[in-house]
Design an enzyme around this catalytic site. Sequence first.
Site, short mmCIF file in Angstrom:
data_model
loop_
_atom_site.label_atom_id
_atom_site.label_comp_id
_atom_site.label_asym_id
_atom_site.label_seq_id
_atom_site.Cartn_x
_atom_site.Cartn_y
_atom_site.Cartn_z
N GLN A 1 -12.62 -35.64 -43.86
CA GLN A 1 -13.47 -36.82 -43.62
C GLN A 1 -14.70 -36.70 -44.51
OE1 GLN A 1 -15.61 -36.24 -40.09
NE2 GLN A 1 -16.36 -38.32 -39.85
N SER B 1 -20.60 -37.55 -44.52
CA SER B 1 -21.97 -37.03 -44.65
C SER B 1 -22.33 -36.75 -46.11
CB SER B 1 -22.12 -35.74 -43.87
OG SER B 1 -21.76 -35.93 -42.54
N GLU C 1 -13.61 -39.32 -33.17
CA GLU C 1 -14.19 -37.98 -33.34
C GLU C 1 -14.89 -37.54 -32.04
OE1 GLU C 1 -17.54 -37.54 -36.13
OE2 GLU C 1 -16.68 -35.61 -36.68
N GLU D 1 -29.49 -34.88 -30.44
CA GLU D 1 -30.64 -35.81 -30.42
C GLU D 1 -30.15 -37.24 -30.62
OE1 GLU D 1 -30.48 -33.06 -32.27
OE2 GLU D 1 -31.97 -31.80 -31.31
C1 LIG Z 1 -19.35 -27.45 -38.42
C2 LIG Z 1 -19.62 -28.82 -38.99
C3 LIG Z 1 -18.58 -29.55 -39.51
C4 LIG Z 1 -18.82 -30.81 -40.08
N1 LIG Z 1 -17.75 -31.49 -40.63
C5 LIG Z 1 -17.99 -32.68 -41.24
C6 LIG Z 1 -16.91 -33.37 -41.91
O1 LIG Z 1 -15.77 -32.90 -41.93
N2 LIG Z 1 -17.19 -34.53 -42.55
C7 LIG Z 1 -18.44 -35.08 -42.55
O2 LIG Z 1 -18.59 -36.16 -43.13
N3 LIG Z 1 -19.48 -34.47 -41.94
C8 LIG Z 1 -19.28 -33.27 -41.30
N4 LIG Z 1 -20.34 -32.62 -40.69
C9 LIG Z 1 -21.67 -33.19 -40.80
C10 LIG Z 1 -22.28 -33.71 -39.52
O3 LIG Z 1 -21.69 -34.92 -39.15
C11 LIG Z 1 -23.79 -33.85 -39.81
O4 LIG Z 1 -24.28 -32.54 -40.01
C12 LIG Z 1 -24.51 -34.51 -38.67
O5 LIG Z 1 -24.17 -35.87 -38.57
C13 LIG Z 1 -26.05 -34.39 -38.86
O6 LIG Z 1 -26.44 -34.80 -40.11
P1 LIG Z 1 -27.38 -33.89 -41.03
O7 LIG Z 1 -26.80 -32.53 -41.08
O8 LIG Z 1 -27.58 -34.61 -42.32
O9 LIG Z 1 -28.76 -33.79 -40.25
P2 LIG Z 1 -29.95 -34.86 -40.25
O10 LIG Z 1 -29.39 -36.22 -39.96
O11 LIG Z 1 -30.76 -34.69 -41.48
O12 LIG Z 1 -30.76 -34.38 -38.98
C14 LIG Z 1 -31.70 -33.29 -39.03
C15 LIG Z 1 -32.33 -33.17 -37.65
O13 LIG Z 1 -33.05 -34.38 -37.34
C16 LIG Z 1 -32.59 -34.94 -36.11
N5 LIG Z 1 -32.57 -36.41 -36.21
C17 LIG Z 1 -32.07 -37.16 -37.22
N6 LIG Z 1 -32.22 -38.47 -36.97
C18 LIG Z 1 -32.83 -38.56 -35.75
C19 LIG Z 1 -33.25 -39.65 -34.93
N7 LIG Z 1 -33.07 -40.92 -35.33
N8 LIG Z 1 -33.82 -39.35 -33.74
C20 LIG Z 1 -34.00 -38.06 -33.33
N9 LIG Z 1 -33.64 -36.99 -34.06
C21 LIG Z 1 -33.06 -37.23 -35.26
C22 LIG Z 1 -31.18 -34.40 -35.94
O14 LIG Z 1 -30.80 -34.39 -34.57
C23 LIG Z 1 -31.30 -32.99 -36.53
O15 LIG Z 1 -31.82 -32.12 -35.56
C24 LIG Z 1 -20.14 -31.36 -40.12
C25 LIG Z 1 -21.19 -30.61 -39.57
C26 LIG Z 1 -20.96 -29.36 -39.03
C27 LIG Z 1 -22.12 -28.59 -38.48
#
Ligand SMILES: Cc1cc2nc3c(=O)[nH]c(=O)nc-3n(C[C@H](O)[C@H](O)[C@H](O)COP(=O)(O)OP(=O)(O)OC[C@H]3O[C@@H](n4cnc5c(N)ncnc54)[C@H](O)[C@@H]3O)c2cc1C
Length: 402
Positions: A119, A122, A237, A371
């Site tokens: 997928q 991100s 998901e 969150e």
């Molecule tokens: C083990 C693992 C597997 C994954 N596999 C996939 C995959 O196969 N394909 C894929 O596309 N993605 C994948 N992901 C990505 C995952 O979907 C994202 O990591 C997740 O959506 C968070 O995005 P980010 O890491 O960019 O964090 P950010 O969005 O940058 O968030 C950083 C912090 O800010 C907080 N935050 C952000 N926005 C808000 C808000 N509006 N209000 C309050 N708090 C907020 C978050 O909770 C977090 O603590 C995977 C992640 C992990 C850890």
Amino acid sequence: MTLTENRASTDEQRVEALVDDLLTQFPPRTTEPRTFLGEQYDRGLAWVHFDEGHGGLGVSAKLQRIVNERIAAAGGPNAYYRNPIGYGMCGPTVAVWGTDEQKRRYLRPLFTGEEIWCQLFSEPGSGSDFAGLSSRAIKDGEEWLVNGQKVWTTLAHVSKWGLLVVRTDAETVKHAGLTAFIVDMQGPGVEVKPLRQITGEAEFNEVFFTNTRIPDANRLGQPGDGWRVSLTTLMNERVSIGGAVAPKGSGPIAALIKVWEELPPERKSAAARERVTQLWSRAEVLRLTNLRANAARKRGDPGPEGSIGKAASAELNKDVYDEVVNLLGADGMLYGSYDMIRPELVGGTEVSLQKAFLRSRANSIEGGTTEVMRNILGERVLGLPGDVRVDRDVPWSQVPRN
Ligand SMILES: Cc1cc2nc3c(=O)[nH]c(=O)nc-3n(C[C@H](O)[C@H](O)[C@H](O)COP(=O)(O)OP(=O)(O)OC[C@H]3O[C@@H](n4cnc5c(N)ncnc54)[C@H](O)[C@@H]3O)c2cc1C
């Protein structure tokens, strides 16, 4: 018996008969797993609620449980385990948004595990705010030319196909300018680089697209439908991650209880007993919530329990494994090896309590952070004021970004 009850009972008998036939003709213990899964697909027992001819029978999704339980009891293979992103999320998305041609081409090898899926949602600048993503595709004749970067792409290193969402129109609001594609992960212009996790393994990857060409025939939905296509994926998901209803006392909580039972009596303090009891109670409350969510889904009313289940199971898993490591004492620090491996399965090959503790840290990030789940519950269930959204009515090209 009402007409609906009569239909349900007939469907159940039909499913049971098809499972009987599958298990008799292809005994799972002596049949090659891919052959078995192919036969399961051809009998409509892959996802029973999909259309006939596409791995289903057009019957209620709840009958899948009968299929899965009987095949597991007979020692048969598990399609989810072999291709979790494909089976749990991409397959259901192709079933809803794919043309007949796409369903025929992709669903069977996805189910048998011959073609693994990933997928590609991100990006480094767009995780929670996934609709703000920047990877672009431009139409060029009967093809699309893609440039950009994805990140955290689980199992991209073993995937044949990726479900990709990119921006095809920068001059409309962010949700409206997205389009979904099926991309060949082994084709030219796709580079997959491992990203190492706290466990030492690299389950996921960075993926770079450089002038990658995707045929228009691989578009899923219409141009601009990308957001709605991804909602189908994300809904599956959330259920796939947090919504499973395991038997009472099973899963991570069973690991904690086992560690507790094996502790020498002098280490079973009253305080530790209370912490273990509280965690057990939380696990049971979550199980009952998921049962209620499943019942609501069956009535066609998904409700907020999907987000509750996702948030609650993430926090519970982390707390349960915290306590496991607490109870293990110094043994909790023993960890096999940090050699980097790229596992073929989610969760890797080596299983240990210490590794489960480290891996559980990701639970409150993957599939949407806790969150963000709380924001959804705050806004949609409690009716609290919405999150600040400065980019709602602004064309994506005019939204400030770094
Ligand atoms: C083990 C693992 C597997 C994954 N596999 C996939 C995959 O196969 N394909 C894929 O596309 N993605 C994948 N992901 C990505 C995952 O979907 C994202 O990591 C997740 O959506 C968070 O995005 P980010 O890491 O960019 O964090 P950010 O969005 O940058 O968030 C950083 C912090 O800010 C907080 N935050 C952000 N926005 C808000 C808000 N509006 N209000 C309050 N708090 C907020 C978050 O909770 C977090 O603590 C995977 C992640 C992990 C850890």
